[in-house]
Design a protein around this motif. Structure first.
Motif, PDB file in Angstrom:
ATOM      1  N   ASN A   1      18.264   9.698  33.809  1.00 19.92           N
ATOM      2  CA  ASN A   1      16.885  10.026  33.442  1.00 19.92           C
ATOM      3  C   ASN A   1      15.999   8.924  34.004  1.00 19.92           C
ATOM      4  O   ASN A   1      16.271   7.742  33.817  1.00 19.92           O
ATOM      5  CB  ASN A   1      16.770  10.074  31.914  1.00 19.92           C
ATOM      6  CG  ASN A   1      15.409  10.530  31.448  1.00 19.92           C
ATOM      7  OD1 ASN A   1      14.385  10.220  32.061  1.00 19.92           O
ATOM      8  ND2 ASN A   1      15.380  11.266  30.357  1.00 19.92           N
ATOM      9  N   LEU A   2      14.949   9.368  34.693  1.00 15.58           N
ATOM     10  CA  LEU A   2      14.039   8.415  35.325  1.00 15.58           C
ATOM     11  C   LEU A   2      13.477   7.398  34.343  1.00 15.58           C
ATOM     12  O   LEU A   2      13.153   6.269  34.702  1.00 15.58           O
ATOM     13  CB  LEU A   2      12.859   9.176  35.907  1.00 15.58           C
ATOM     14  CG  LEU A   2      12.994   9.644  37.337  1.00 15.58           C
ATOM     15  CD1 LEU A   2      11.785  10.446  37.722  1.00 15.58           C
ATOM     16  CD2 LEU A   2      13.131   8.437  38.246  1.00 15.58           C
ATOM     17  N   ALA A   3      13.322   7.823  33.099  1.00 15.84           N
ATOM     18  CA  ALA A   3      12.657   6.964  32.137  1.00 15.84           C
ATOM     19  C   ALA A   3      13.556   5.841  31.650  1.00 15.84           C
ATOM     20  O   ALA A   3      13.088   4.917  31.003  1.00 15.84           O
ATOM     21  CB  ALA A   3      12.196   7.792  30.942  1.00 15.84           C
TER      22      ALA A   3
ATOM     23  N   PHE B   1      -6.486  14.336   1.919  1.00 10.43           N
ATOM     24  CA  PHE B   1      -7.308  13.971   0.770  1.00 10.43           C
ATOM     25  C   PHE B   1      -6.898  12.610   0.216  1.00 10.43           C
ATOM     26  O   PHE B   1      -7.699  11.910  -0.410  1.00 10.43           O
ATOM     27  CB  PHE B   1      -7.165  15.051  -0.303  1.00 10.43           C
ATOM     28  CG  PHE B   1      -8.092  14.873  -1.453  1.00 10.43           C
ATOM     29  CD1 PHE B   1      -9.458  14.817  -1.236  1.00 10.43           C
ATOM     30  CD2 PHE B   1      -7.616  14.743  -2.737  1.00 10.43           C
ATOM     31  CE1 PHE B   1     -10.332  14.649  -2.295  1.00 10.43           C
ATOM     32  CE2 PHE B   1      -8.478  14.569  -3.805  1.00 10.43           C
ATOM     33  CZ  PHE B   1      -9.838  14.519  -3.581  1.00 10.43           C
TER      34      PHE B   1
ATOM     35  N   PHE C   1       6.812   8.536  37.336  1.00 12.20           N
ATOM     36  CA  PHE C   1       7.538   7.923  36.230  1.00 12.20           C
ATOM     37  C   PHE C   1       6.726   7.969  34.943  1.00 12.20           C
ATOM     38  O   PHE C   1       5.720   7.285  34.797  1.00 12.20           O
ATOM     39  CB  PHE C   1       7.863   6.474  36.601  1.00 12.20           C
ATOM     40  CG  PHE C   1       8.706   5.779  35.576  1.00 12.20           C
ATOM     41  CD1 PHE C   1      10.079   5.716  35.721  1.00 12.20           C
ATOM     42  CD2 PHE C   1       8.127   5.200  34.453  1.00 12.20           C
ATOM     43  CE1 PHE C   1      10.856   5.086  34.773  1.00 12.20           C
ATOM     44  CE2 PHE C   1       8.895   4.572  33.500  1.00 12.20           C
ATOM     45  CZ  PHE C   1      10.258   4.513  33.658  1.00 12.20           C
ATOM     46  N   MET C   2       7.187   8.801  34.003  1.00 11.99           N
ATOM     47  CA  MET C   2       6.561   8.837  32.676  1.00 11.99           C
ATOM     48  C   MET C   2       7.562   8.308  31.669  1.00 11.99           C
ATOM     49  O   MET C   2       8.759   8.562  31.794  1.00 11.99           O
ATOM     50  CB  MET C   2       6.262  10.289  32.252  1.00 11.99           C
ATOM     51  CG  MET C   2       5.226  11.037  33.019  1.00 11.99           C
ATOM     52  SD  MET C   2       3.563  10.458  32.730  1.00 11.99           S
ATOM     53  CE  MET C   2       3.232  10.884  31.029  1.00 11.99           C
ATOM     54  N   TYR C   3       7.108   7.638  30.644  1.00 13.13           N
ATOM     55  CA  TYR C   3       7.990   7.334  29.528  1.00 13.13           C
ATOM     56  C   TYR C   3       8.165   8.617  28.717  1.00 13.13           C
ATOM     57  O   TYR C   3       7.234   9.434  28.644  1.00 13.13           O
ATOM     58  CB  TYR C   3       7.396   6.228  28.654  1.00 13.13           C
ATOM     59  CG  TYR C   3       7.324   4.903  29.356  1.00 13.13           C
ATOM     60  CD1 TYR C   3       8.492   4.246  29.729  1.00 13.13           C
ATOM     61  CD2 TYR C   3       6.107   4.314  29.655  1.00 13.13           C
ATOM     62  CE1 TYR C   3       8.429   3.036  30.387  1.00 13.13           C
ATOM     63  CE2 TYR C   3       6.045   3.105  30.313  1.00 13.13           C
ATOM     64  CZ  TYR C   3       7.209   2.459  30.676  1.00 13.13           C
ATOM     65  OH  TYR C   3       7.155   1.275  31.333  1.00 13.13           O
ATOM     66  N   PRO C   4       9.362   8.795  28.101  1.00  9.58           N
ATOM     67  CA  PRO C   4       9.634  10.081  27.436  1.00  9.58           C
ATOM     68  C   PRO C   4       8.589  10.449  26.388  1.00  9.58           C
ATOM     69  O   PRO C   4       8.247  11.611  26.225  1.00  9.58           O
ATOM     70  CB  PRO C   4      10.993   9.865  26.775  1.00  9.58           C
ATOM     71  CG  PRO C   4      11.587   8.708  27.461  1.00  9.58           C
ATOM     72  CD  PRO C   4      10.485   7.866  27.998  1.00  9.58           C
TER      73      PRO C   4
ATOM     74  N   PRO D   1      -7.526   4.592  -0.388  1.00 16.19           N
ATOM     75  CA  PRO D   1      -8.027   4.230   0.939  1.00 16.19           C
ATOM     76  C   PRO D   1      -7.416   2.922   1.444  1.00 16.19           C
ATOM     77  O   PRO D   1      -7.215   1.992   0.666  1.00 16.19           O
ATOM     78  CB  PRO D   1      -9.536   4.074   0.725  1.00 16.19           C
ATOM     79  CG  PRO D   1      -9.705   3.847  -0.716  1.00 16.19           C
ATOM     80  CD  PRO D   1      -8.572   4.513  -1.412  1.00 16.19           C
ATOM     81  N   HIS D   2      -7.125   2.904   2.731  1.00 15.54           N
ATOM     82  CA  HIS D   2      -6.569   1.692   3.315  1.00 15.54           C
ATOM     83  C   HIS D   2      -7.655   1.013   4.138  1.00 15.54           C
ATOM     84  O   HIS D   2      -8.138   1.576   5.106  1.00 15.54           O
ATOM     85  CB  HIS D   2      -5.367   2.049   4.185  1.00 15.54           C
ATOM     86  CG  HIS D   2      -4.419   0.904   4.318  1.00 15.54           C
ATOM     87  ND1 HIS D   2      -4.834  -0.318   4.775  1.00 15.54           N
ATOM     88  CD2 HIS D   2      -3.116   0.782   4.031  1.00 15.54           C
ATOM     89  CE1 HIS D   2      -3.800  -1.137   4.766  1.00 15.54           C
ATOM     90  NE2 HIS D   2      -2.750  -0.488   4.306  1.00 15.54           N
TER      91      HIS D   2
ATOM     92  N   HIS E   1       0.837  -1.202   0.000  1.00 21.16           N
ATOM     93  CA  HIS E   1       0.000   0.000   0.000  1.00 21.16           C
ATOM     94  C   HIS E   1       0.871   1.251   0.000  1.00 21.16           C
ATOM     95  O   HIS E   1       0.834   2.065   0.925  1.00 21.16           O
ATOM     96  CB  HIS E   1      -0.921  -0.017   1.213  1.00 21.16           C
ATOM     97  CG  HIS E   1      -2.082   0.913   1.077  1.00 21.16           C
ATOM     98  ND1 HIS E   1      -3.212   0.608   0.369  1.00 21.16           N
ATOM     99  CD2 HIS E   1      -2.275   2.182   1.524  1.00 21.16           C
ATOM    100  CE1 HIS E   1      -4.045   1.621   0.407  1.00 21.16           C
ATOM    101  NE2 HIS E   1      -3.502   2.588   1.099  1.00 21.16           N
TER     102      HIS E   1
END
Lengths: 159, 399
Positions: free
Chosen positions: A119-121, B83, B8-11, B89-90, A41
């Motif tokens: 870095n905490l991550a 557009f 704690f978050m992932y970047p 279209p997929h 595709h």
């Protein structure tokens, strides 16, 4: 035939849709690249175009064929899993013609914390330091050997 | 710009990708689907009392539907490429397929239904207006000025059919929006098969409320008396759909609390801290419980007309705020917590940026401007029509 007369406006509406649909198909014929869908595709020619792009990275096996001494050091150290060009940057040109293309000198005061700044991550077991506290801005190279940076190993080996 | 982060978050989670415009989008499509379903009450389910709102509801749906994709366009870095989803279209992408649902709903349902319903008026006006207006109406007639009784009867039948097709289309339109969120399996705040249903019912609630408010406002502007029978009926439907909507949301909530899966503590904490104001206070208490109680009071108590009007206005406004808050809490709330379930980020809205507050305000006002133009062009009022149709009879007789 009376029904056709009184539903005439509906046929007009239908023909507006028909014209719109045909217009769309014509437009689509022009806008969709001919090689679209050749492999999947996406535009088939994109593969050829990508293949003609200049190669920037040589790959670590190529470097190692000439810099066996570095490999010797590196393969024993903790950076054995880090590829040459992850630090030295893309050097395919150098690998093709080492005499005329010299790699730029690296500045370890900025290079190393790209990977090692705390870095905490990052996963807990990945070695990381707060560089301001750890080295106070000094280049990491003053104490660590880039190709085999673990302090204990170097202390035993080269001094 | 430093975004306040806790724990704690992932970047890649620190910055929110879906902004206030993505909040606006389900809000706008919800109004479309809701207004259309209200209109179909009259048409298909023969609820004659709501007839005064029928045309207004259709025009409202159209005005909001025209604006609905704009927030998405602005969210895209390359809007001109959107557009391409029509060109190539997929089939495995729900978003790509939705482009067709949108087109279908806009062109094959709404525009056709409005055209059929207004055709008589359009033909009449193409004959009794002058200048550029005449040209516009002329173009709208598609060159056919046949308004014989038989042709209008055919319009009526076809219009009915279009509405019947339109109801599942409206369900699809808004069900899809819920589906997009409900099918994100990596996000426990969204991933729920109830999501499309909840979105659908909240859409109906908001659509009915906006038509109710607009109808009362327009009567006020036109200095016409409000048809209380109509308003009472619309409010009754608002009440019922609201109760279903609220029950579904509570069902979802109770299910989450009882199931208490691994995400629960994290989400629970979020609801009690960052989402407390927007979810508990605004969405649930002010935006759902209070309007239900208010409209419930009009159903149980015998209140005077004036009081009922005020209650409908207040309840309608609260409902709109509540449904907007619901969209906000789903879209923004779902991005505030980390997949680690240990950290939370903050949403910082820009002001005059591509996806900022100002853009959102403009996009909220825009449908009303479009509606105003539509109402000028295709007046939904029967009174004016009857005056016109006498002209029409004269004009037709002269043909």
């Amino acid at each position: 035939m009376k029904i056709f007369k009184d539903a005439g406006h509906l046929f007009r509406l239908a023909s507006v849709f028909l014209v719109g649909g045909v217009l769309f198909l014509v437009l689509r014929g022009f806008l969709v690249p001919s090689s679209f869908g050749q492999y999947g595709h996406y535009r088939g020619n994109a593969v050829k175009e990508a293949a003609t792009q200049p190669i920037s990275y040589a790959g670590h096996q190529v470097c190692e064929s000439c810099h066996a001494d570095i490999l010797e050091v590196k393969s024993k150290g903790v950076h054995k899993g880090v590829a040459c060009e992850a630090c030295h940057g893309p050097l395919a040109k150098h690998a093709d013609d080492p005499a005329s293309v010299q790699p730029a000198k690296l500045d370890t005061a900025v290079l190393c914390f790209r990977c090692h700044e705390a870095n905490l991550a990052k996963p807990k077991n990945f070695p990381q330091v707060v560089s301001a506290e750890h080295s106070g801005g000094a280049p990491c190279e003053t104490c660590h050997q880039p190709h085999s940076p673990a302090i204990v190993a170097v202390a035993g080996g080269s001094q | 710009m430093q975004i306040p982060v806790e724990g704690f978050m992932y970047p890649n989670e620190v910055e929110l990708q879906w902004s206030v415009l993505i909040v606006l989008y389900p809000f706008l499509t919800g109004l479309v689907a809701g207004a259309f379903i209200l209109a179909s009450l009259e048409r298909v389910f023969m609820v004659k009392a709501v007839k005064p709102t029928y045309r207004l509801a259709l025009l409202t749906a159209l005005a909001f539907l025209i604006v609905a994709p704009l927030p998405l366009q602005l969210h895209l870095g390359h809007p001109e490429r959107s557009f391409e989803m029509y060109l190539t279209p997929h089939r495995s992408s729900a978003m790509a397929m939705f482009g067709f649902v949108y087109l279908w709903y806009l062109l094959a349902v709404l525009v056709v239904e409005i055209w059929l319903d207004y055709r008589h008026d359009i033909v009449v006006m193409s004959q009794c207006t002058t200048g550029w207006k005449r040209l516009v109406y002329r173009a709208l007639t598609l060159g056919s000025s046949n308004i014989s009784e038989r042709s209008l009867h055919i319009d009526e039948r076809v219009g009915w059919l279009v509405t019947v097709i339109g109801i599942p289309s409206a369900f699809l339109l808004h069900g899809y929006v819920g589906f997009i969120f409900g099918s994100v399996k990596a996000n426990p705040w969204w991933s729920s098969p109830l999501m499309p249903v909840v979105f659908l019912f909240s859409a109906m609630v908001s659509g009915i409320a906006i038509v109710l408010l607009l109808y009362m406002l327009m009567c006020r502007i036109r200095r016409e008396p409000i048809d209380m029978g109509c308003v009472d009926t619309v409010a009754k439907y608002l009440f019922y759909t609201f109760i279903i909507d609220f029950s579904l949301e509570m069902l979802d909530l109770i299910h989450r609390i009882y199931e208490a899966d691994e995400s629960f503590r994290s989400l629970d904490f979020m609801v009690h801290t960052r989402l407390y104001l927007s979810q508990v206070v605004i969405q649930i208490l002010l935006g759902t419980v209070l309007p239900i109680l208010l409209i419930g009071a009009t159903q149980v108590l015998k209140l005077a007309e004036k009081q009922r009007k005020w209650i409908y206005v207040v309840a309608g406004c609260l409902t709109m705020i509540g449904i907007f808050a619901m969209r906000w809490n789903v879209v923004i709330g779902g991005q505030l917590f980390s997949k680690s379930f240990l950290g939370y980020t903050t949403y910082k809205m820009g002001f005059a940026t591509r996806e900022g507050l100002l853009t959102a305000v403009v996009l909220t006002v825009l449908p009303f401007v479009i509606l105003w133009v539509l109402v000028k062009l295709l007046p939904p009022w029967p009174e004016k029509n009857s005056a016109l149709s006498s002209v029409a009879v004269a004009a037709h007789g002269a043909d």
